[in-house]
Every structure is written in C-alpha cells, then in structure tokens.
Design a protein around this motif. Sequence first.
Motif, PDB file in Angstrom:
ATOM      1  N   MET A 151     -28.650 -17.237   0.161  1.00  0.00           N
ATOM      2  CA  MET A 151     -29.461 -16.084   0.515  1.00  0.00           C
ATOM      3  C   MET A 151     -29.388 -15.037  -0.595  1.00  0.00           C
ATOM      4  SD  MET A 151     -28.865 -15.660   4.624  1.00  0.00           S
ATOM      5  CE  MET A 151     -30.587 -15.206   4.914  1.00  0.00           C
ATOM      6  N   ARG A 152     -30.409 -14.202  -0.681  1.00  0.00           N
ATOM      7  CA  ARG A 152     -30.467 -13.146  -1.695  1.00  0.00           C
ATOM      8  C   ARG A 152     -30.828 -11.824  -1.024  1.00  0.00           C
ATOM      9  NH1 ARG A 152     -35.350 -15.627  -1.498  1.00  0.00           N
ATOM     10  NH2 ARG A 152     -37.215 -14.305  -1.670  1.00  0.00           N
ATOM     11  N   PRO A 153     -30.305 -10.701  -1.512  1.00  0.00           N
ATOM     12  CA  PRO A 153     -30.673  -9.398  -0.942  1.00  0.00           C
ATOM     13  C   PRO A 153     -32.083  -9.015  -1.368  1.00  0.00           C
ATOM     14  CG  PRO A 153     -29.164  -9.117  -2.784  1.00  0.00           C
ATOM     15  CD  PRO A 153     -29.263 -10.592  -2.547  1.00  0.00           C
ATOM     16  N   VAL A 154     -32.876  -8.489  -0.410  1.00  0.00           N
ATOM     17  CA  VAL A 154     -34.250  -8.084  -0.711  1.00  0.00           C
ATOM     18  C   VAL A 154     -34.514  -6.627  -0.352  1.00  0.00           C
ATOM     19  CG1 VAL A 154     -35.182 -10.412  -0.516  1.00  0.00           C
ATOM     20  CG2 VAL A 154     -35.047  -8.970   1.531  1.00  0.00           C
ATOM     21  N   MET A 155     -33.597  -5.987   0.376  1.00  0.00           N
ATOM     22  CA  MET A 155     -33.799  -4.588   0.764  1.00  0.00           C
ATOM     23  C   MET A 155     -32.476  -3.998   1.204  1.00  0.00           C
ATOM     24  SD  MET A 155     -36.240  -3.031   3.795  1.00  0.00           S
ATOM     25  CE  MET A 155     -37.736  -3.678   3.050  1.00  0.00           C
ATOM     26  N   ALA A 156     -32.325  -2.683   1.016  1.00  0.00           N
ATOM     27  CA  ALA A 156     -31.122  -1.988   1.487  1.00  0.00           C
ATOM     28  C   ALA A 156     -31.537  -0.807   2.359  1.00  0.00           C
ATOM     29  CB  ALA A 156     -30.283  -1.499   0.318  1.00  0.00           C
ATOM     30  N   ILE A 157     -30.863  -0.668   3.486  1.00  0.00           N
ATOM     31  CA  ILE A 157     -31.078   0.451   4.396  1.00  0.00           C
ATOM     32  C   ILE A 157     -29.725   1.105   4.644  1.00  0.00           C
ATOM     33  CG2 ILE A 157     -31.851   1.165   6.687  1.00  0.00           C
ATOM     34  CD1 ILE A 157     -33.635  -1.351   6.697  1.00  0.00           C
ATOM     35  N   ASP A 158     -29.616   2.374   4.312  1.00  0.00           N
ATOM     36  CA  ASP A 158     -28.364   3.105   4.497  1.00  0.00           C
ATOM     37  C   ASP A 158     -28.353   3.785   5.857  1.00  0.00           C
ATOM     38  OD1 ASP A 158     -27.533   2.484   1.848  1.00  0.00           O
ATOM     39  OD2 ASP A 158     -28.811   4.095   1.092  1.00  0.00           O
ATOM     40  N   VAL A 159     -27.206   3.754   6.508  1.00  0.00           N
ATOM     41  CA  VAL A 159     -27.034   4.456   7.779  1.00  0.00           C
ATOM     42  C   VAL A 159     -26.213   5.713   7.519  1.00  0.00           C
ATOM     43  CG1 VAL A 159     -26.140   4.367  10.124  1.00  0.00           C
ATOM     44  CG2 VAL A 159     -27.171   2.330   9.105  1.00  0.00           C
ATOM     45  N   TRP A 160     -26.835   6.859   7.800  1.00  0.00           N
ATOM     46  CA  TRP A 160     -26.168   8.153   7.673  1.00  0.00           C
ATOM     47  C   TRP A 160     -25.722   8.588   9.073  1.00  0.00           C
ATOM     48  CZ3 TRP A 160     -26.438  11.440   3.060  1.00  0.00           C
ATOM     49  CH2 TRP A 160     -26.984  10.775   1.955  1.00  0.00           C
ATOM     50  N   HIS A 161     -24.592   9.318   9.134  1.00  0.00           N
ATOM     51  CA  HIS A 161     -24.092   9.732  10.440  1.00  0.00           C
ATOM     52  C   HIS A 161     -23.658  11.195  10.413  1.00  0.00           C
ATOM     53  CE1 HIS A 161     -19.607   9.218   9.520  1.00  0.00           C
ATOM     54  NE2 HIS A 161     -20.238   8.864   8.415  1.00  0.00           N
ATOM     55  N   ARG A 162     -23.674  11.775  11.582  1.00  0.00           N
ATOM     56  CA  ARG A 162     -23.252  13.172  11.742  1.00  0.00           C
ATOM     57  C   ARG A 162     -22.685  13.343  13.147  1.00  0.00           C
ATOM     58  NH1 ARG A 162     -27.133  18.654  11.913  1.00  0.00           N
ATOM     59  NH2 ARG A 162     -25.475  20.060  12.618  1.00  0.00           N
ATOM     60  N   ARG A 163     -21.670  14.176  13.249  1.00  0.00           N
ATOM     61  CA  ARG A 163     -21.083  14.498  14.543  1.00  0.00           C
ATOM     62  C   ARG A 163     -21.622  15.859  14.985  1.00  0.00           C
ATOM     63  NH1 ARG A 163     -19.227  12.286  19.109  1.00  0.00           N
ATOM     64  NH2 ARG A 163     -17.826  13.712  20.209  1.00  0.00           N
ATOM     65  N   LEU A 164     -22.212  15.897  16.171  1.00  0.00           N
ATOM     66  CA  LEU A 164     -22.765  17.143  16.719  1.00  0.00           C
ATOM     67  C   LEU A 164     -21.833  17.697  17.781  1.00  0.00           C
ATOM     68  CD1 LEU A 164     -26.496  16.071  17.185  1.00  0.00           C
ATOM     69  CD2 LEU A 164     -25.532  17.432  15.328  1.00  0.00           C
TER      70      LEU A 164
END
Length: 301
Positions: A288-301
């Motif tokens: 398999m090869r990487p075709v896209m990256a999605i970053d997950v950002w987080h915050r505590r409210l």
Amino acid sequence: MEDAAAMYELISAYETAVIGAPDMTPEDVADELVEPGFDRDKDGWLAQDADGRLLASAWACSNGDSDLVDVDVIIRPDVEGLAEELWPAVLGRARELAAERGHGGATVHLGVHRADHAKRAMARELGFEPGTSFHRMRIDHDGPVEPPAPPPGLTLSSGADDAVRREAHRVQQEAFAEHFGFVKLDYDLWYERRQAQTANDWNQLALARIDGWAAGVVIGSDQFVPDQDCGYVATLAVLPEFRRQGLGRFLLRHAFAADASRGRRGTILHVDSNNTTPAPGLYESAGMRPVMAIDVWHRRL
C-alpha cells in the motif's frame, strides 16, 4: 435531508479548492445527516446568501456517552466573515453536548486536510493543537489477487450472523482501547451506526478465530466504490495476545483478495500515524502507498 444535495455541492467546492477534487460523495453527505445521535435541529447550521445559495455548513456531533465531540465548519472558497459567526456556535454546542452527558467539559476533535493551510491556521487561532494524523493508503488491483494462506488453526466467519457481529464488536473495542480518540461504544450504538451507512455490507465483515478463540476482525464497506471503484477496509483489529503472529497481514491480504474478486480497482484504508501497533509499516510492506493525510486537531473546552 433535502439540504443534502446543496451541502454536497458546497463541500465539493471546498475540497476541490483544497485538494483538487471532491473527496466526499452524495451518499457520504446523506449518511452524515442520519448519523445516530446527530440532531439536525440543534447540532447543525447552514449559512445561505439572499438567493438561497449555500455559503457554509457547520456541525457538532457527540460520540456516545463520552465527552468527545467531533466538529467542523466548511466555508465556500472566497467567502469571508462566516467563520467568526459559526465557530462560537459550534464550540458552544460542543460544551452543551458534553454537559448533557454529565461531563464537566468537552474534548473537541477537528479533522483538517494536510493541504488546507488556512484551516490549520484557523484551528490554531481557536486554541486547537495537533493530536494525530491519519494517512489514507491505497493499493491497486490489476487482476485477481491470490487469497493468503491461513495461519494454523484459523477459521473465518461472516458478519451476516448476529452472534458473529457481536463478537466482532467485542474484538474491535478491546483492540482499539488504547488508540487516540477511542470511545467505548455498546453494541447497539455500534450496530446502529454501521447499519445507517449506505455503504455498509455485513458480508464484508470477517471474524477470525484461532483454535476457536476470537482473535481479529476485518470490516470492509463500499464507501469508496461510487467515486473510486475501490473497496474500503473500515476496521482491521487484532487482539493483543494474537499480535505479531501474521494474523493482521492475513486479514489485510484477505480483504485485498475479496475486493479484487468483486472487480474493485483497489483497496483503501486509513491508518493513525500514532497507532499503538506498527500498522503503517504493515500496510506499506503489503504494497500500500499513502495518498492523502488528514490531521486531527484537538482542544479541551
């Protein structure tokens, strides 16, 4: 639900500007609107101009009974000013959703395409921090794929049977317990979520038993069939005591062979770069090869 077509057009315009082409399908948008636990009257917003053209959409969606809330704000390219109105509404609703479930605060997650520099800057301004990254990986099938040789003592059972689905749910929950953003879900909600997806096919669930003991599961779906004619591995999980014995590779190759037998052009999956198991290396070694990256950002409210 009558807004789904306009929402798809909006999302397509945004994704085309960011990554060069739409990444969602009309079916994906419709599925999000019927996500169990998502209240369209309270958890989502649309912004339109005087002519009724959709300019932005926003939502907050709870995860079971946990304090985790997924959020997003999507704005049409070149439209300004709406972020300042929509983000306070979304984050305010996230706090309410957590409070309704008995939590003193909310943990908020936002997925951002790696290529969307403007949204990454906005996330930082709003107090979000990088949490993890998911890489979309793909392998192409030029023809039939030879099914893998099963490990000793292995049997496979299909998700068409309710008892198998329940055992698969247990395996998935235990195997992912230490992963980023994991939320424990009871069987009924887990089943309801998958059942609500138009791409769901219980026949693409395979529960692996070793000497009669549930050890791992692979769950496929048709999510990427409409736009890319590819199978999708939504879940690949192996219990800790059965890892490093070749079972994960077997289940992956099993999914490849199954997708190829259906005539799919390839197989797609998403992998957490901070996975507690060496999954990224496993997938790359399987071709398999990487075709896209999605970053997950987080915050505590």
